[in-house]
Design a protein around this motif. Structure first.
Motif, PDB file in Angstrom:
ATOM      1  N   PRO A   4       0.807  -1.201   0.012  1.00  0.00           N
ATOM      2  CA  PRO A   4      -0.187   0.174   0.162  1.00  0.00           C
ATOM      3  C   PRO A   4       0.950   1.335  -0.062  1.00  0.00           C
ATOM      4  O   PRO A   4       2.011   1.348   0.268  1.00  0.00           O
ATOM      5  CB  PRO A   4      -0.768  -0.200   1.182  1.00  0.00           C
ATOM      6  N   THR A  15       0.442   5.655   1.211  1.00  0.00           N
ATOM      7  CA  THR A  15      -0.625   6.532   1.826  1.00  0.00           C
ATOM      8  C   THR A  15      -0.380   7.904   0.963  1.00  0.00           C
ATOM      9  O   THR A  15       0.454   8.378   0.993  1.00  0.00           O
ATOM     10  CB  THR A  15      -0.456   6.614   3.291  1.00  0.00           C
ATOM     11  N   TRP A  18       4.451   2.141  -7.007  1.00  0.00           N
ATOM     12  CA  TRP A  18       3.028   2.960  -7.556  1.00  0.00           C
ATOM     13  C   TRP A  18       3.301   4.022  -8.748  1.00  0.00           C
ATOM     14  O   TRP A  18       4.456   4.684  -8.534  1.00  0.00           O
ATOM     15  CB  TRP A  18       2.328   3.608  -6.434  1.00  0.00           C
ATOM     16  N   ARG A  72      -5.108   5.435   1.872  1.00  0.00           N
ATOM     17  CA  ARG A  72      -4.379   4.379   1.941  1.00  0.00           C
ATOM     18  C   ARG A  72      -4.670   3.567   0.581  1.00  0.00           C
ATOM     19  O   ARG A  72      -5.861   2.959   0.496  1.00  0.00           O
ATOM     20  CB  ARG A  72      -4.486   3.446   3.215  1.00  0.00           C
ATOM     21  N   ASP A  96      -4.602   0.839  -1.804  1.00  0.00           N
ATOM     22  CA  ASP A  96      -4.370  -0.643  -1.590  1.00  0.00           C
ATOM     23  C   ASP A  96      -4.327  -1.588  -3.007  1.00  0.00           C
ATOM     24  O   ASP A  96      -5.225  -1.635  -3.793  1.00  0.00           O
ATOM     25  CB  ASP A  96      -5.584  -1.236  -0.795  1.00  0.00           C
TER      26      ASP A  96
END
Length: 284
Positions: A11, A13, A152, A251, A253
């Protein structure tokens, strides 16, 4: 289902931030941004996104009248406080600012990206510039920008970019897992626009979408706030309301992203690779 370019392993944030900014005062707004970085870090944030032209306010005529004063440049000491906050908290930031094309000197509406170490990592120039922005002397950027952070891939947009579905789709087809937008949406019609557009961009692309919006008057607009993050199915994940300062902390996910893309495989449908051919209709 195989994802376009793989899914993140853990994850992340992200935080959409909003606060009042001072007209054409880069140093004061950098200090406000630094405070928001620290607030975001206290909430576990890995990345903070701030609104369009946050470092100057949405002050087009003032910027254009004296760009040498109002456009931050690489190494600009007025941003030292922001860089220090990023480095001290290990929190990256995407912040709106004016910029100038290195070759032509043309003004741009941009986002500056400072990494976890506080160093300048990227710049994105708004591609869909409004008629009013063009009239004020601001030109369109030539290309998109996707960041990588902890596995990400994060596509960037600025305000009116989000009104063009192909802008977010290009980022996601290029591998983005989330679409991050800094904006100026005013009260009234702006509230309706953001409530319509951002869930649609999330659902269109089975991707997380983040909006960081102004929450107080700036230039000719009165920002309506509502900085927020939407899930890949278009549902609202969190909303900062009209708070000043305000944070929407989310968050992201990988499992939620994978589930949405498996259930609704809009990004890998075979029809996307087929040529679009003109077709005549029948007689009426």
């Amino acid at each position: 289902m195989d994802d376009l370019h793989g899914l993140p392993a853990a994850p992340l944030t992200v935080v959409a931030g909003q606060a009042a900014c001072a007209a054409l005062d880069v140093a004061a707004n950098a200090a406000t941004a630094a405070d928001l970085v620290r607030r975001a870090a206290d909430r576990g944030g890995d990345l903070l996104v701030l609104p369009e032209l946050f470092l100057t306010g949405y002050e087009l005529s003032g910027i254009a009248a004296d760009p040498a004063r109002h456009v931050p440049v690489p190494g600009d000491s007025r941003l030292d406080v922001l860089a220090a906050a990023c480095a001290a908290t290990r929190t990256a930031v995407v912040v709106g600012a004016p910029a100038r094309d290195a070759g032509t000197g043309e003004l741009r509406i941009s986002t500056l990206v400072l990494g976890r170490d506080g160093h300048r990592a990227a710049q994105y120039d708004k591609q869909h510039v409004t008629p009013g922005e063009r009239a004020a002397g601001f030109g369109a950027g030539p290309r998109g920008c996707t960041l990588s952070l902890d596995g990400w891939r994060l596509g960037l947009g600025i305000c009116w970019d989000s009104g063009f579905p192909e802008h977010a789709r290009a980022a996601v087809r290029g591998g983005a897992h989330a679409y991050l937008v800094g904006a100026m949406f005013g009260r009234g019609d702006g509230e309706r626009q953001l409530a319509t557009v951002f869930p649609a961009r999330a659902l269109d692309n089975t991707s997380y979408v983040l909006l960081a919006n102004h929450c107080r008057p700036s230039g000719p607009y009165d920002g309506c706030g509502r900085s927020a993050v939407w899930n890949p199915d278009g549902t609202l994940l969190c909303d900062a309301g009209t708070d000043d300062p305000g944070l929407a902390v989310a968050r992201l996910d990988p499992a939620v992203l994978a589930g949405a893309r498996s259930q609704d495989p809009v990004l890998v449908d075979p029809s996307l690779e087929a040529p679009v051919l003109p077709r005549s209709g029948g007689a009426l």
